[in-house]
Write a protein that holds these residues in place. Sequence first.
Motif, short mmCIF file in Angstrom:
data_model
loop_
_atom_site.label_atom_id
_atom_site.label_comp_id
_atom_site.label_asym_id
_atom_site.label_seq_id
_atom_site.Cartn_x
_atom_site.Cartn_y
_atom_site.Cartn_z
N ILE A 240 -48.97 116.00 83.59
CA ILE A 240 -47.72 116.59 83.10
C ILE A 240 -47.18 117.58 84.12
N GLU A 241 -48.05 118.42 84.66
CA GLU A 241 -47.63 119.43 85.63
C GLU A 241 -47.02 118.79 86.88
N LYS A 242 -47.68 117.77 87.43
CA LYS A 242 -47.21 117.15 88.66
C LYS A 242 -45.88 116.42 88.44
N ILE A 243 -45.76 115.72 87.34
CA ILE A 243 -44.52 115.01 87.03
C ILE A 243 -43.39 116.00 86.78
N ARG A 244 -43.70 117.06 86.03
CA ARG A 244 -42.68 118.06 85.70
C ARG A 244 -42.14 118.74 86.97
N ASP A 245 -43.00 119.00 87.94
CA ASP A 245 -42.56 119.62 89.20
C ASP A 245 -41.45 118.80 89.85
N LEU A 246 -41.66 117.48 89.91
CA LEU A 246 -40.65 116.61 90.53
C LEU A 246 -39.38 116.55 89.69
N LEU A 247 -39.53 116.51 88.38
CA LEU A 247 -38.36 116.49 87.51
C LEU A 247 -37.54 117.77 87.64
N ILE A 248 -38.23 118.91 87.74
CA ILE A 248 -37.53 120.20 87.91
C ILE A 248 -36.68 120.17 89.17
N ALA A 249 -37.24 119.63 90.26
CA ALA A 249 -36.51 119.57 91.53
C ALA A 249 -35.28 118.66 91.42
N PHE A 250 -35.44 117.50 90.76
CA PHE A 250 -34.30 116.61 90.57
C PHE A 250 -33.20 117.31 89.76
N LYS A 251 -33.59 117.94 88.68
CA LYS A 251 -32.60 118.60 87.82
C LYS A 251 -31.87 119.69 88.57
N ALA A 252 -32.59 120.43 89.41
CA ALA A 252 -31.98 121.53 90.15
C ALA A 252 -30.90 121.04 91.12
N GLN A 253 -31.02 119.81 91.59
CA GLN A 253 -30.07 119.29 92.58
C GLN A 253 -28.96 118.45 91.95
N LEU A 254 -29.00 118.31 90.63
CA LEU A 254 -27.97 117.54 89.93
C LEU A 254 -27.09 118.48 89.12
N ALA A 255 -25.84 118.09 88.91
CA ALA A 255 -24.94 118.89 88.09
C ALA A 255 -25.39 118.88 86.63
N THR A 256 -24.97 119.92 85.90
CA THR A 256 -25.38 120.05 84.50
C THR A 256 -24.97 118.83 83.68
N ASP A 257 -23.75 118.33 83.91
CA ASP A 257 -23.31 117.17 83.13
C ASP A 257 -23.98 115.88 83.57
N GLN A 258 -24.64 115.89 84.74
CA GLN A 258 -25.41 114.71 85.14
C GLN A 258 -26.76 114.67 84.41
N TRP A 259 -27.34 115.86 84.16
CA TRP A 259 -28.64 115.91 83.48
C TRP A 259 -28.45 115.85 81.96
N GLN A 260 -27.87 114.77 81.53
CA GLN A 260 -27.67 114.49 80.11
C GLN A 260 -27.98 113.02 79.88
N THR A 261 -28.36 112.70 78.64
CA THR A 261 -28.68 111.31 78.34
C THR A 261 -27.45 110.44 78.53
N TYR A 262 -27.68 109.29 79.13
CA TYR A 262 -26.57 108.37 79.41
C TYR A 262 -26.08 107.71 78.12
N SER A 263 -24.77 107.59 78.04
CA SER A 263 -24.16 106.78 76.98
C SER A 263 -22.84 106.28 77.53
N PRO A 264 -22.33 105.15 77.02
CA PRO A 264 -21.06 104.62 77.52
C PRO A 264 -19.92 105.64 77.47
N SER A 265 -19.97 106.54 76.46
CA SER A 265 -18.91 107.55 76.33
C SER A 265 -19.17 108.78 77.19
N GLN A 266 -20.41 108.92 77.70
CA GLN A 266 -20.76 110.06 78.54
C GLN A 266 -20.77 109.56 79.99
#
Length: 590
Positions: A499-525
């Motif tokens: 969990i720790e190792k995976i979360r580290d990579l996810l944190i880095a991805f989220k930090a480099q993406l816009a807030t509206d990008q880090w949301q669940t995908y849907s056709p309307s989003q």
Amino acid sequence: MARLRTKTKPKRKKLSPQEKAQSNQKKEIRAIMKNMGFDRLSYIDGKHFQYDGRSSEMDDIYINENVILITEYTIGDPGTHLFKKKVFYDKINESHKAFIDFILQEEKLKSFKDYYENNIKLKYSKNELRLKILYCSKKSISTEHKNVIDGVVFFDYHIVQYFKSLTKAIKKSGKYEFMEFIKIPFEHFGNNIKNSSSRSPQTFKGNILPEEKSKFEEGYKIVSFYIDAESLLRRSYVLRQNGWKDIENVGHYQRMLESSKVTSMRKYLHDRNRVFINNIIATISTDKIKLYDKDENTLTIDSNGQFKNNNSTEISPAKIEIDDSCNIIGLIDGQHRTYAYHEGDDSYEYKISSLRKEQNLLVTGILFPQNESQTKRLKFEANLFLEINSNQKNVPSQIRQEIELMISPFSPIAIGKKILAGLNKSGPLGDLIEQYWYEKSKLKTASIVSYGLRPLVKIDDIKSKDSLFSLWSNSNKQNLKLKDSTDYELLNEYIAFAIEKIRDLLIAFKAQLATDQWQTYSPSQSKGLLSVSFINGILNVMRLLIENNKVNDINSYKSKLSGVDKFDFKKYKSSQYRKMGQEIYNKHFK
């Protein structure tokens, strides 16, 4: 000639998102209570009053026979709200009778007095009334906060959804399980309280099938008997017995009842007026059952499941005495056939109310040895469920994974399920992963576990160099490879490491993406990126980092992932997450 003025309807006030959420919460719980036969009193919500020097109010009062539920709803911070209500709740719990006397006299709560005079007074004394405080929070309440307040039943949202699904299908028959949830023994509910001391077990005719005839493990006894539908309904439960007691069990493998299937079976009963001939497969609590031979002699079973006074290896006629208690017969197969007889409110109820008492169902019950561990019992049930359903229809992958979590906790699938649950608790994927059947617009778990996590966490550091297991430096890790390993402490350490190792990579991805990008995908989003393919793509990046000895810390990942927000994630189809991971790795890490 004067023109006639048309009367315009006043515009309905547009609710704020918070008001809408509160309204929906109330509608859900009110529907559950109505389905179970509770009456909701009018003119309670918003009535402020003084009780024992404390100013307070109640959102709802529900009553069913002699059970009174003082109900509170909240969608905000439950900790803050709960502590505000604590003094009032403590005062109620000092004396339920005194509080009932108060609301009978309080003019602002006149609807309670009216209901009491018309429906309760002539049936039950005040000492026979059972009052509970039901606290309904949309948000999770910590155990620490719950422990501070005594005498309150916390109707947590996942439990609300459990009973919503249950009572939608079986209406008033859901009250048996609900009474256990609110800690009111069923012998204290309704007319039962007047003769609870004389309630006795019922005896049913049947047969005992020894291990020699069933080929089950030694000590496993099989009993078959006929029981009327009403008696079976009262004793049965749909999922495991802990279905609503444990968060992990609410989404358990045993499927919830399907309303449409129950309805079609009720129609069959109503139109054909005859019993279902298939037998019901169930487990029965051994401490709730007694067996007698054909001569009425008690058959005593020792802790290993062996008869002390009968060594017959043949099928033997017997009398089966079962306690008149709720939730002691677990239905492994045949729950729809059983609950077709439920106490409902449809056009079939008039006829089925008679069939409940008249028609008998054939039950094949499994008795586990008393010394059999809970883990082995659950594994047996899970395997039996798979055996039965494999011939009926394909078991969905989500259900298979939940079964694997129980049967083979050291398998990559089971480990992946645990890791995903951990990622959902906090961090970039916190509360974004589907945990329960009622959750919408969240990340589905089955494909992430099967295609993203299973290869990443497999317990193999020789053949595969892209597994977190090969990266893990624990000196005892080889013990997880042992057949029938029971080192759960070591397993949990590996899960925490992953969990720790995976979360580290996810944190880095989220930090480099816009807030509206880090949301669940849907056709309307249009900008939301979070999908099963996206997560599996990142997990494949992690596999490549391990394989190429490039696993690092969060800051290093952030630096490498600079500009990843311009990466065209959405061009990859659902099955192309491996390709996505490879191209992200090539561009940012290679």
